[in-house]
Scaffold this active site. Structure first.
Site, PDB file in Angstrom:
ATOM      1  N   ASP A 163      53.796  15.303  39.913  1.00  0.00           N
ATOM      2  CA  ASP A 163      54.448  16.724  40.299  1.00  0.00           C
ATOM      3  C   ASP A 163      55.430  16.474  41.267  1.00  0.00           C
ATOM      4  OD1 ASP A 163      54.214  19.324  40.571  1.00  0.00           O
ATOM      5  OD2 ASP A 163      52.088  19.023  40.049  1.00  0.00           O
ATOM      6  N   GLU A 195      60.244  40.002  35.768  1.00  0.00           N
ATOM      7  CA  GLU A 195      61.067  39.031  35.858  1.00  0.00           C
ATOM      8  C   GLU A 195      62.384  39.351  34.898  1.00  0.00           C
ATOM      9  OE1 GLU A 195      58.266  38.287  36.174  1.00  0.00           O
ATOM     10  OE2 GLU A 195      57.997  37.019  38.185  1.00  0.00           O
TER      11      GLU A 195
HETATM   12  C1  LIG Z   1      60.152  23.404  36.774  1.00  0.00           C
HETATM   13  C2  LIG Z   1      59.048  24.232  37.523  1.00  0.00           C
HETATM   14  C3  LIG Z   1      57.686  24.084  37.189  1.00  0.00           C
HETATM   15  C4  LIG Z   1      56.957  24.767  37.755  1.00  0.00           C
HETATM   16  N1  LIG Z   1      55.512  24.653  37.489  1.00  0.00           N
HETATM   17  C5  LIG Z   1      54.540  25.398  38.120  1.00  0.00           C
HETATM   18  C6  LIG Z   1      53.089  24.933  37.355  1.00  0.00           C
HETATM   19  O1  LIG Z   1      53.096  24.441  36.700  1.00  0.00           O
HETATM   20  N2  LIG Z   1      52.228  26.021  37.884  1.00  0.00           N
HETATM   21  C7  LIG Z   1      52.593  27.058  38.912  1.00  0.00           C
HETATM   22  O2  LIG Z   1      51.726  27.861  39.188  1.00  0.00           O
HETATM   23  N3  LIG Z   1      53.807  27.172  39.274  1.00  0.00           N
HETATM   24  C8  LIG Z   1      54.793  26.433  38.910  1.00  0.00           C
HETATM   25  N4  LIG Z   1      56.090  26.564  39.244  1.00  0.00           N
HETATM   26  C9  LIG Z   1      56.502  27.644  40.331  1.00  0.00           C
HETATM   27  C10 LIG Z   1      56.515  28.900  39.594  1.00  0.00           C
HETATM   28  O3  LIG Z   1      57.331  29.050  38.403  1.00  0.00           O
HETATM   29  C11 LIG Z   1      56.872  30.082  40.558  1.00  0.00           C
HETATM   30  O4  LIG Z   1      56.184  30.118  41.708  1.00  0.00           O
HETATM   31  C12 LIG Z   1      56.907  31.395  39.902  1.00  0.00           C
HETATM   32  O5  LIG Z   1      57.255  32.410  40.903  1.00  0.00           O
HETATM   33  C13 LIG Z   1      55.535  32.042  39.254  1.00  0.00           C
HETATM   34  O6  LIG Z   1      55.794  33.299  38.741  1.00  0.00           O
HETATM   35  P1  LIG Z   1      54.965  34.309  39.436  1.00  0.00           P
HETATM   36  O7  LIG Z   1      55.218  34.574  40.682  1.00  0.00           O
HETATM   37  O8  LIG Z   1      55.197  35.326  38.402  1.00  0.00           O
HETATM   38  O9  LIG Z   1      53.500  33.731  38.985  1.00  0.00           O
HETATM   39  C14 LIG Z   1      57.208  25.966  38.821  1.00  0.00           C
HETATM   40  C15 LIG Z   1      58.558  25.961  39.099  1.00  0.00           C
HETATM   41  C16 LIG Z   1      59.432  25.297  38.631  1.00  0.00           C
HETATM   42  C17 LIG Z   1      60.721  25.411  39.032  1.00  0.00           C
END
Ligand SMILES: Cc1cc2nc3c(=O)[nH]c(=O)nc-3n(C[C@H](O)[C@H](O)[C@H](O)COP(=O)(O)O)c2cc1C
Length: 498
Positions: free
Chosen positions: A280, A230
């Site tokens: 959430d 990322e």
């Molecule tokens: C404000 C915000 C909060 C988030 N909280 C979570 C969370 O608590 N757990 C989670 O799995 N994804 C959460 N997400 C979504 C992930 O950040 C998103 O799916 C991201 O692509 C995950 O990264 P990865 O694909 O590298 O796992 C959140 C997104 C945002 C914008």
């Protein structure tokens, strides 16, 4: 317009643009900030810098709360401009002639320049606290909603590495504070940070960057394939690499420009803790569930570090624009796999996973269903619960037009595809967690091979008459310019809604 170099540049830019308000009076991170922020977000108001949130550290919130601020973060006029930059690289073909070759080399250089760069020191380590000095209570971590059992870190960039190949992952996963040096780590079952943890024996090093430049913060939320770092996306979108420094107590690297860094580890052999409930982005509290325990071995920070936060809840909230940025930025990548897709829209009120409206260049019978199944097989879009497919001329962002199209073109018995598959971790509606029903609605025009009678033509005024009325508009003595340029339908709908 360049995107800001760090959080302080970003705050200065927001202030110059009249997009930031400082609040000097003391406020409580326990619920009070949520209520203030909620009112400001819903009125399209500014980013808020709480200078005295019952803590030594100021708290920044609502930095992403409007389309304008999201564009300022990326240094663009509109979010589609970010997508265009990405499309330019994705659609590279072998260059013909010298001019194209030079242009192609420039594009390749912009990719090479996106790679994160390791530097020897960074502002994020001006203060280093280890052992007994680690104290999460010193940060103004918000308890967001009355049913939340504890404060939650809500805007972190969580960094891990895949132990099998060393590839870095950066994800945004909320972290419930347990005590002064532990939190839970809410990486859901479809997420890459969790996959790194599952692949690790024993302890996995984890670092959490808080308060980076806005594009790097956004990138942590971007649904990139697992093997893509990322920070590279952040570097590409910013036009300069993310500078990284090595952590003090583990081998990971973190953005040098971060305000605050939490270093530590998660031990796979340690029993998980019961995380939640948490108010959430589904608009409901998500249930308590086991999640791993993150031990903080060091907190490093800038002097007078600023703590960043966000509140999610019943949409619309600030995260709407992080989601919209993803929707726009990923369109070119989606088109690489499903080129017949013209555009798509993930309504904010659908919490992004619940609904996808997609327009296609329809070329054969059953084409809409092909696209539905393609979306149900695409990265995080695979979790989409309902899909509406329309023809290329329908504006997917105009929900009235989509509603009209579904009503006019759908025979529910013939045009609804019911399927099942993986669903969002947080979805409380399916009988069983993680798995459930999917619905696809084919609202395209149907041909005889799709079992229909002759499809009627849509009503449209002829070109000649439109031109005549354009020419004569002034003679009619009607002064509304919008009525003359085809915006009339939208205006009329607005009047009917009053
Ligand atoms: C404000 C915000 C909060 C988030 N909280 C979570 C969370 O608590 N757990 C989670 O799995 N994804 C959460 N997400 C979504 C992930 O950040 C998103 O799916 C991201 O692509 C995950 O990264 P990865 O694909 O590298 O796992 C959140 C997104 C945002 C914008």
């Amino acid at each position: 317009m360049a995107s800001p170099g760090d959080l302080r540049d970003w705050i200065a830019l927001l202030e110059r643009e009249g997009e930031l308000q400082r609040i000097t009076t003391e406020v409580d991170p326990d619920l009070e900030i949520t209520e203030i922020n909620d009112r400001v977000v819903k009125s399209g108001g500014p980013a808020l810098l709480f200078e005295n949130p019952k803590s030594r550290h100021p708290l920044l919130i609502n930095q992403f709360g409007t389309e304008r601020r999201m564009c300022l973060a990326f240094g663009v006029e509109k979010l589609d401009d970010v997508a265009a930059k990405l499309e330019d690289v994705l659609e590279m073909t072998p260059p013909q002639g010298v001019v194209e070759k030079v242009r192609g080399l420039r594009k390749l250089k912009s990719i090479a320049d996106s790679l994160p760069k390791t530097v020897r020191s960074g502002a994020c380590q001006e203060v280093v606290l280890t052992g007994e000095e680690v104290d999460l209570d010193a940060l103004p971590i918000q308890r967001c909603w009355p049913g939340d059992p504890a404060p939650f870190i809500t805007l972190p960039a969580v960094i891990t590495k895949d132990p099998r190949n060393g590839v870095r992952n950066v994800g945004m996963y909320r972290m419930q504070k347990v005590d002064r040096n532990t939190t839970y780590m809410h990486w859901q079952i479809h997420k890459d940070g969790r996959a790194d943890w599952l692949a690790t024996e024993g302890r996995i090093p984890v670092a959490v960057a808080l308060g980076t430049d806005p594009v790097t913060t956004y990138s942590a939320s971007a649904p990139l394939p697992k093997h893509i770092d990322e920070f590279m996306l952040a570097g590409f979108l910013r036009g300069e690499p993310v500078e990284l420094v090595k952590c003090k107590t583990n081998e990971l690297e973190v953005p040098a420009n971060a305000e605050i860094v939490l270093e530590g580890y998660i031990d796979k052999d340690e029993p998980q803790g019961l995380e939640g409930p948490f108010g959430d982005h589904t608009g409901y509290y998500t249930a308590r569930e086991p999640f791993p325990v993150f031990h903080v071995s060091a907190v490093t920070m800038r002097r007078d570090a600023i703590y960043p936060s966000i509140v999610v809840g019943k949409p619309p909230q600030e995260d709407a624009w992080l989601g919209k940025a993803t929707e726009r930025i990923f369109l070119p990548a989606i088109r690489m796999t499903v080129p017949e897709i013209v555009d798509y829209d993930l309504p904010v009120s659908g919490a992004f996973h619940n609904c996808c409206i997609v327009s296609i260049k329809k070329a054969f019978p059953g084409h809409a269903r092909k696209v539905m199944h393609a979306i149900w097989g695409l990265g995080m879009l695979s979790l989409t619960k309902s899909i509406v497919v329309v023809d290329e001329w329908v504006n997917v962002h105009d929900y009235e037009e989509v509603f009209f199209t579904v009503g006019a073109n759908v025979d529910p018995k013939r045009d609804v595809e019911l399927s099942e598959g993986p669903l969002d971790h947080l979805d409380h509606a399916p009988t069983q967690q993680f798995m459930g029903g999917k619905i696809g609605i084919d609202a395209t025009h149907k041909g005889p091979l799709e079992g229909t009678r002759e499809w009627p033509p849509m009503i449209e005024m002829s070109h000649e008459v439109k031109e005549l009325v354009d020419r004569r508009w002034a003679e009619y003595g009607l002064d509304s310019a919008a009525a003359a340029n085809g915006d009339g339908a939208r205006k009329l709908r607005g009047l009917l809604r009053r």
